[in-house]
Scaffold this active site. Structure first.
Site, PDB file in Angstrom:
ATOM      1  N   GLN A  99     -42.832  59.493 -29.532  1.00  0.00           N
ATOM      2  CA  GLN A  99     -43.448  60.705 -30.094  1.00  0.00           C
ATOM      3  C   GLN A  99     -44.787  60.987 -29.392  1.00  0.00           C
ATOM      4  OE1 GLN A  99     -45.137  61.024 -34.133  1.00  0.00           O
ATOM      5  NE2 GLN A  99     -43.712  62.712 -34.510  1.00  0.00           N
ATOM      6  N   TYR A 180     -51.330  68.567 -36.562  1.00  0.00           N
ATOM      7  CA  TYR A 180     -51.950  68.145 -35.297  1.00  0.00           C
ATOM      8  C   TYR A 180     -51.998  69.335 -34.332  1.00  0.00           C
ATOM      9  CZ  TYR A 180     -51.744  63.682 -37.562  1.00  0.00           C
ATOM     10  OH  TYR A 180     -51.920  62.671 -38.482  1.00  0.00           O
ATOM     11  N   ARG A 227     -40.722  67.803 -33.644  1.00  0.00           N
ATOM     12  CA  ARG A 227     -40.925  67.617 -35.085  1.00  0.00           C
ATOM     13  C   ARG A 227     -41.823  68.720 -35.636  1.00  0.00           C
ATOM     14  NH1 ARG A 227     -42.809  62.725 -39.179  1.00  0.00           N
ATOM     15  NH2 ARG A 227     -40.697  62.525 -39.984  1.00  0.00           N
ATOM     16  N   GLY A 319     -39.182  56.840 -43.527  1.00  0.00           N
ATOM     17  CA  GLY A 319     -40.477  56.309 -43.117  1.00  0.00           C
ATOM     18  C   GLY A 319     -40.834  55.041 -43.856  1.00  0.00           C
ATOM     19  N   ARG A 320     -41.372  55.219 -45.065  1.00  0.00           N
ATOM     20  CA  ARG A 320     -41.885  54.054 -45.807  1.00  0.00           C
ATOM     21  C   ARG A 320     -40.822  53.001 -46.059  1.00  0.00           C
ATOM     22  NH1 ARG A 320     -44.230  57.931 -50.202  1.00  0.00           N
ATOM     23  NH2 ARG A 320     -42.377  58.985 -49.437  1.00  0.00           N
TER      24      ARG A 320
HETATM   25  C1  LIG Z   1     -47.928  54.735 -42.527  1.00  0.00           C
HETATM   26  C2  LIG Z   1     -47.365  56.061 -42.114  1.00  0.00           C
HETATM   27  C3  LIG Z   1     -47.557  56.494 -40.814  1.00  0.00           C
HETATM   28  C4  LIG Z   1     -47.004  57.709 -40.387  1.00  0.00           C
HETATM   29  N1  LIG Z   1     -47.142  58.070 -39.080  1.00  0.00           N
HETATM   30  C5  LIG Z   1     -46.520  59.178 -38.623  1.00  0.00           C
HETATM   31  C6  LIG Z   1     -46.532  59.489 -37.240  1.00  0.00           C
HETATM   32  O1  LIG Z   1     -47.079  58.747 -36.399  1.00  0.00           O
HETATM   33  N2  LIG Z   1     -45.902  60.632 -36.841  1.00  0.00           N
HETATM   34  C7  LIG Z   1     -45.272  61.467 -37.728  1.00  0.00           C
HETATM   35  O2  LIG Z   1     -44.706  62.481 -37.317  1.00  0.00           O
HETATM   36  N3  LIG Z   1     -45.216  61.169 -39.041  1.00  0.00           N
HETATM   37  C8  LIG Z   1     -45.802  60.036 -39.504  1.00  0.00           C
HETATM   38  N4  LIG Z   1     -45.694  59.706 -40.826  1.00  0.00           N
HETATM   39  C9  LIG Z   1     -44.811  60.501 -41.698  1.00  0.00           C
HETATM   40  C10 LIG Z   1     -43.411  59.864 -41.728  1.00  0.00           C
HETATM   41  O3  LIG Z   1     -42.780  59.961 -40.468  1.00  0.00           O
HETATM   42  C11 LIG Z   1     -42.508  60.534 -42.775  1.00  0.00           C
HETATM   43  O4  LIG Z   1     -42.331  61.893 -42.461  1.00  0.00           O
HETATM   44  C12 LIG Z   1     -43.102  60.410 -44.184  1.00  0.00           C
HETATM   45  O5  LIG Z   1     -43.480  59.063 -44.447  1.00  0.00           O
HETATM   46  C13 LIG Z   1     -42.124  60.861 -45.244  1.00  0.00           C
HETATM   47  O6  LIG Z   1     -40.934  60.087 -45.170  1.00  0.00           O
HETATM   48  P1  LIG Z   1     -40.625  58.894 -46.227  1.00  0.00           P
HETATM   49  O7  LIG Z   1     -40.657  59.515 -47.586  1.00  0.00           O
HETATM   50  O8  LIG Z   1     -39.267  58.409 -45.842  1.00  0.00           O
HETATM   51  O9  LIG Z   1     -41.693  57.850 -46.056  1.00  0.00           O
HETATM   52  C14 LIG Z   1     -46.266  58.519 -41.285  1.00  0.00           C
HETATM   53  C15 LIG Z   1     -46.094  58.073 -42.608  1.00  0.00           C
HETATM   54  C16 LIG Z   1     -46.619  56.862 -43.008  1.00  0.00           C
HETATM   55  C17 LIG Z   1     -46.366  56.380 -44.419  1.00  0.00           C
END
Ligand SMILES: Cc1cc2nc3c(=O)[nH]c(=O)nc-3n(C[C@H](O)[C@H](O)[C@H](O)COP(=O)(O)O)c2cc1C
Length: 365
Positions: A99, A180, A227, A319-320
């Protein structure tokens, strides 16, 4: 019959199943913003046959930083460390895309080279915090980019994509989400420019589309994803007509023939689920984009399955759940319980909360 565990093609990428690892900033790079051996272990743990990993957001320049400890792709010296990651992921039968990131105004002089002000389309500050090496710092007032400063940033997206290719990545994803730099150009709450990068949507979308085009020139359209986070409010974002803005972008990206569109659902505010809302963004964009759509934001196995069943998306990124479950696809497939995540170890630190989450079967790890 589960749709999540059926194969899928996304441009030149061929996936064995539809459980994607979402991009996750974890801030555990080495000095020089190089990928560390610990990072390699983390990605290796989360790679499994047929899977697709989207790497943590990776700055394309020093100016693109808002989070110290993120790995970079702005220097050839960073290629070798990434090569170790991609080799290890490929050895386990998975694919990985990088990314590409520029935070724009989501930064602070303490994180910027030479203590400079962060840059943005317009001098409008965001609320929130970035991370300097000494700890969290509030986002500061950005400086509006001069017109002549924009092409070199677009070129840096292309150079980052070329380095990602040299490092063995299967593709790149433009980080056009979460407030961003490309998103700051796109939405009219953050873009008050009067040149050809501001005003009507055709102008506001120019930055994102040119960055995407630069990555395409390095990698080929069938290995570039984008994205977006329509109606997302993270990073103090707003737009007066999100349907027109994101609808236009989806159509333009469709015409470019990219590998996939990755959509963050607006029911997520930052990393907090604000409501048990229906996924709406993918439903709106689906008819406008003919290629593969990956949805993200607050999904569990059942929610992901329902979304695929409704044909609103082709794959779902987690993600999480992937932070806390290195073997997430296997757990979802077998209906096994998930480890809870520890928010305190999300950003920065060591192996704790990073590579020490248990697999459901330690022998398999
Ligand atoms: C610790 C953390 C770091 C993240 N870093 C990024 C990132 O580098 N790039 C991005 O597009 N989204 C980032 N996100 C968003 C996640 O990709 C994702 O869209 C978000 O956590 C929601 O999905 P989930 O409910 O499955 O966690 C981050 C989320 C978390 C919790």
């Amino acid at each position: 019959m589960s749709k999540l565990f059926t194969p899928l093609r996304a441009g030149a990428l061929s996936l064995g199943h539809r459980v994607v690892m979402a991009p996750l900033t974890r801030m555990r790079a080495e000095p020089g913003d190089r990928p560390s051996a610990l990072m390699r272990e983390y990605y290796t743990q989360r790679a499994a046959k047929g899977g697709l990993i989207v790497s943590e957001a990776t700055p394309i320049s020093r100016q693109g930083y808002g989070y110290a400890g993120a790995p970079g792709i702005y220097d050839d010296a960073q290629i070798e460390g990434w090569r170790a990651v991609t080799d290890a992921v490929h050895a386990k039968g998975a694919q990985i895309v990088l990314q590409l990131w520029h935070v724009g105004r989501q930064s602070h002089p303490d994180i910027q080279p030479g203590g400079a002000a962060p840059v943005a389309p317009s001098a409008i500050a965001a609320e929130g915090y970035g991370y300097a090496t000494h700890g969290p710092v509030p986002f500061s007032m950005p400086r509006a980019l001069e017109r002549h400063e924009i092409p070199p940033i677009i070129a840096a997206f292309g150079a980052g994509a070329a380095r990602a290719k040299a490092a063995g990545f299967d593709g790149v994803e433009i980080h056009g989400a979460n407030g961003y730099l490309p998103d700051q150009f796109l939405q009219d709450g953050t873009n008050r420019r009067t040149d050809d990068y501001g005003g009507p949507i055709e102008n506001r979308a120019r930055f994102l589309l040119e960055a995407t085009q630069a990555a395409i020139e390095a990698f080929g359209a069938d290995r570039v994803g984008v994205r977006l986070s329509p109606s997302g409010t993270y990073g103090s974002m707003s737009d007066s007509n999100p349907q027109a803005t994101f609808g236009y972008v989806a159509r333009q990206l469709d015409a470019l023939g990219i590998a996939y569109l990755h959509v963050v659902e607006p029911r997520i505010k930052g990393t907090q689920l604000i409501a048990e809302a229906e996924p709406v963004a993918v439903r709106y964009l689906r008819p406008l984009f003919g290629g593969t759509i990956i949805a993200a934001g607050g999904f569990d196995g059942a929610g992901a399955e329902a979304l695929l069943e409704a044909r609103d998306a082709d794959a779902v990124a987690f993600g999480r759940a992937f932070i806390a479950n290195p073997d997430l696809p296997e757990r979802l497939r077998l209906g096994l319980p998930l480890n809870p995540y520890d928010r305190a170890t999300f950003y920065g630190g060591d192996a704790r909360g990073y590579t020490d989450y248990p697999f459901h079967d330690r022998a398999a790890a």
